[in-house]
Design a protein around this motif. Structure first.
Motif, PDB file in Angstrom:
ATOM      1  N   LEU A  96       0.809  -1.212   0.000  1.00  0.00           N
ATOM      2  CA  LEU A  96       0.000   0.000   0.000  1.00  0.00           C
ATOM      3  C   LEU A  96       0.848   1.270   0.000  1.00  0.00           C
ATOM      4  CD1 LEU A  96      -2.834  -1.054   2.490  1.00  0.00           C
ATOM      5  CD2 LEU A  96      -2.770  -1.244   0.000  1.00  0.00           C
ATOM      6  N   GLU A  97       2.155   1.123  -0.104  1.00  0.00           N
ATOM      7  CA  GLU A  97       3.047   2.270  -0.183  1.00  0.00           C
ATOM      8  C   GLU A  97       3.436   2.517  -1.637  1.00  0.00           C
ATOM      9  OE1 GLU A  97       4.086   4.391   2.090  1.00  0.00           O
ATOM     10  OE2 GLU A  97       2.927   3.391   3.663  1.00  0.00           O
ATOM     11  N   PRO A  98       3.251   3.734  -2.159  1.00  0.00           N
ATOM     12  CA  PRO A  98       3.639   4.013  -3.553  1.00  0.00           C
ATOM     13  C   PRO A  98       5.102   3.681  -3.846  1.00  0.00           C
ATOM     14  CG  PRO A  98       2.377   5.836  -2.643  1.00  0.00           C
ATOM     15  CD  PRO A  98       2.648   4.904  -1.509  1.00  0.00           C
ATOM     16  N   SER A  99       5.972   3.889  -2.850  1.00  0.00           N
ATOM     17  CA  SER A  99       7.398   3.635  -3.068  1.00  0.00           C
ATOM     18  C   SER A  99       7.681   2.172  -3.379  1.00  0.00           C
ATOM     19  CB  SER A  99       8.206   4.078  -1.852  1.00  0.00           C
ATOM     20  OG  SER A  99       7.748   3.433  -0.678  1.00  0.00           O
ATOM     21  N   SER A 100       6.822   1.262  -2.904  1.00  0.00           N
ATOM     22  CA  SER A 100       7.022  -0.154  -3.205  1.00  0.00           C
ATOM     23  C   SER A 100       6.886  -0.419  -4.697  1.00  0.00           C
ATOM     24  CB  SER A 100       6.017  -1.006  -2.427  1.00  0.00           C
ATOM     25  OG  SER A 100       6.174  -0.840  -1.029  1.00  0.00           O
ATOM     26  N   TRP A 101       5.964   0.270  -5.338  1.00  0.00           N
ATOM     27  CA  TRP A 101       5.759   0.104  -6.777  1.00  0.00           C
ATOM     28  C   TRP A 101       6.898   0.746  -7.557  1.00  0.00           C
ATOM     29  CZ3 TRP A 101       1.468  -2.686  -8.389  1.00  0.00           C
ATOM     30  CH2 TRP A 101       0.599  -3.068  -7.349  1.00  0.00           C
ATOM     31  N   VAL A 102       7.450   1.830  -7.013  1.00  0.00           N
ATOM     32  CA  VAL A 102       8.611   2.468  -7.623  1.00  0.00           C
ATOM     33  C   VAL A 102       9.799   1.521  -7.628  1.00  0.00           C
ATOM     34  CG1 VAL A 102      10.314   4.311  -7.348  1.00  0.00           C
ATOM     35  CG2 VAL A 102       7.888   4.822  -7.073  1.00  0.00           C
ATOM     36  N   VAL A 103      10.118   0.958  -6.443  1.00  0.00           N
ATOM     37  CA  VAL A 103      11.323   0.133  -6.354  1.00  0.00           C
ATOM     38  C   VAL A 103      11.183  -1.154  -7.167  1.00  0.00           C
ATOM     39  CG1 VAL A 103      11.966   1.093  -4.124  1.00  0.00           C
ATOM     40  CG2 VAL A 103      10.639  -1.003  -4.179  1.00  0.00           C
ATOM     41  N   LYS A 104       9.969  -1.719  -7.199  1.00  0.00           N
ATOM     42  CA  LYS A 104       9.797  -2.941  -7.992  1.00  0.00           C
ATOM     43  C   LYS A 104       9.908  -2.638  -9.484  1.00  0.00           C
ATOM     44  CE  LYS A 104       6.794  -6.837  -9.055  1.00  0.00           C
ATOM     45  NZ  LYS A 104       5.426  -7.370  -9.055  1.00  0.00           N
ATOM     46  N   GLY A 105       9.330  -1.505  -9.920  1.00  0.00           N
ATOM     47  CA  GLY A 105       9.433  -1.143 -11.330  1.00  0.00           C
ATOM     48  C   GLY A 105      10.868  -0.910 -11.760  1.00  0.00           C
ATOM     49  N   LEU A 106      11.627  -0.172 -10.939  1.00  0.00           N
ATOM     50  CA  LEU A 106      13.038   0.053 -11.239  1.00  0.00           C
ATOM     51  C   LEU A 106      13.821  -1.254 -11.268  1.00  0.00           C
ATOM     52  CD1 LEU A 106      14.122   3.199  -9.164  1.00  0.00           C
ATOM     53  CD2 LEU A 106      14.289   2.918 -11.641  1.00  0.00           C
ATOM     54  N   ALA A 107      13.622  -2.067 -10.238  1.00  0.00           N
ATOM     55  CA  ALA A 107      14.383  -3.313 -10.131  1.00  0.00           C
ATOM     56  C   ALA A 107      14.069  -4.248 -11.283  1.00  0.00           C
ATOM     57  CB  ALA A 107      14.090  -3.992  -8.794  1.00  0.00           C
ATOM     58  N   ALA A 108      12.807  -4.314 -11.686  1.00  0.00           N
ATOM     59  CA  ALA A 108      12.434  -5.186 -12.794  1.00  0.00           C
ATOM     60  C   ALA A 108      13.117  -4.736 -14.082  1.00  0.00           C
ATOM     61  CB  ALA A 108      10.918  -5.195 -12.973  1.00  0.00           C
ATOM     62  N   TYR A 109      13.217  -3.421 -14.295  1.00  0.00           N
ATOM     63  CA  TYR A 109      13.911  -2.940 -15.489  1.00  0.00           C
ATOM     64  C   TYR A 109      15.370  -3.379 -15.468  1.00  0.00           C
ATOM     65  CZ  TYR A 109      16.429  -0.085 -18.741  1.00  0.00           C
ATOM     66  OH  TYR A 109      17.278   0.309 -19.749  1.00  0.00           O
ATOM     67  N   PHE A 110      16.054  -3.130 -14.368  1.00  0.00           N
ATOM     68  CA  PHE A 110      17.493  -3.388 -14.323  1.00  0.00           C
ATOM     69  C   PHE A 110      17.828  -4.877 -14.309  1.00  0.00           C
ATOM     70  CE2 PHE A 110      17.843   1.089 -12.817  1.00  0.00           C
ATOM     71  CZ  PHE A 110      18.748   1.517 -13.765  1.00  0.00           C
ATOM     72  N   VAL A 111      16.851  -5.727 -13.993  1.00  0.00           N
ATOM     73  CA  VAL A 111      17.111  -7.160 -14.035  1.00  0.00           C
ATOM     74  C   VAL A 111      16.706  -7.757 -15.381  1.00  0.00           C
ATOM     75  CG1 VAL A 111      14.942  -8.192 -13.196  1.00  0.00           C
ATOM     76  CG2 VAL A 111      17.139  -9.121 -12.425  1.00  0.00           C
ATOM     77  N   GLY A 112      16.245  -6.907 -16.295  1.00  0.00           N
ATOM     78  CA  GLY A 112      15.907  -7.375 -17.636  1.00  0.00           C
ATOM     79  C   GLY A 112      14.509  -7.913 -17.780  1.00  0.00           C
ATOM     80  N   LYS A 113      13.561  -7.341 -17.014  1.00  0.00           N
ATOM     81  CA  LYS A 113      12.163  -7.753 -17.104  1.00  0.00           C
ATOM     82  C   LYS A 113      11.317  -6.537 -17.513  1.00  0.00           C
ATOM     83  CE  LYS A 113      12.606 -11.309 -13.481  1.00  0.00           C
ATOM     84  NZ  LYS A 113      12.173 -12.505 -14.224  1.00  0.00           N
ATOM     85  N   PRO A 114      11.413  -6.091 -18.767  1.00  0.00           N
ATOM     86  CA  PRO A 114      10.733  -4.859 -19.171  1.00  0.00           C
ATOM     87  C   PRO A 114       9.221  -4.924 -19.058  1.00  0.00           C
ATOM     88  CG  PRO A 114      11.599  -6.026 -21.083  1.00  0.00           C
ATOM     89  CD  PRO A 114      12.168  -6.691 -19.884  1.00  0.00           C
TER      90      PRO A 114
END
Length: 223
Positions: free
Chosen positions: A48-66
């Motif tokens: 329920l924290e917006p920052s959780s969606w931020v960190v998951k979106g960033l991490a998914a990009y950098f791990v190669g999961k566009p």
């Protein structure tokens, strides 16, 4: 960097995890798989924290999961009106060449949060308009960035001017703006090593010199 990692290991709270996965680990090129694992833990613990969606979106990009990065950020945008979620989505969508979506998201930011436009948003908007051939919009946004760079380093306008010039192929100007960003001690410089729009500069000998002078080559590995 080592102190921050040790602090997390001694006190692995969700807040510490979120801070690492939102900024320090991805920006300094830490192990993307490690960062992704931590981001998933943050999401599980605090959905329920917006920052959780931020960190998951960033991490998914950098791990190669566009696709996962896009899905995460788009869903987050439907759930929250949060400034960092908008700006992160704009960045990641640009990295994935979703230029129309960049413009839509960052213009929505300005509607939700009226007032001065952050330099990061101006930079990614300018770059997106450039890619789409919208010359007038591109030039207007670049002028706004230049005004910010002349008046205050807050928001790192010189850094983002360098980023846009790297994308347009004007490498000399990009390095000149990076020199100003360093002179002004702009905070966004800590992203320089990994921010994808700077990749056109990687083959220029000045890039390796810059990485060495800024100490990026001395960053220790994860503990």
């Amino acid at each position: 960097y080592s102190i921050a990692l040790r602090g997390y290991e001694l006190h692995p709270s969700t807040a510490n995890k979120e801070g690492l996965t939102n900024t320090l680990l991805p920006a300094l090129g830490d192990d993307p798989q490690r960062n992704y694992k931590l981001a998933l833990e943050v999401m599980e613990e605090s959905p329920l924290e917006p920052s959780s969606w931020v960190v998951k979106g960033l991490a998914a990009y950098f791990v190669g999961k566009p696709d996962e990065a896009i899905e995460t950020l788009e869903e987050g945008l439907t759930k929250f009106s949060h400034n960092n979620l908008y700006t992160t989505a704009g960045r990641v969508f640009y990295w994935l060449e979703k230029y129309e979506r960049v413009i839509g998201v960052l213009e929505a930011y300005s509607t939700e949060f009226p007032g001065p436009v952050p330099a990061r948003n101006l930079g990614y908007l300018a770059a997106a308009h450039y890619k789409l051939g919208n010359q007038q919009e591109y030039e207007s946004l670049m002028e706004e960035l230049r005004i910010q760079a002349a008046t205050s380093p807050i928001g790192s306008p010189a850094f983002h001017l360098a980023m846009v010039n790297a994308q347009t192929g004007d490498y000399d100007t990009a390095f000149n703006w990076l020199d100003k960003a360093i002179e002004d001690k702009e905070v966004e410089l800590y992203w320089l090593k990994v921010e994808p729009p700077f990749q056109p500069l990687y083959d220029d000998p000045r890039w390796d010199v810059l990485m060495e002078e800024m100490g990026f080559n001395d960053i220790p590995k994860s503990l």
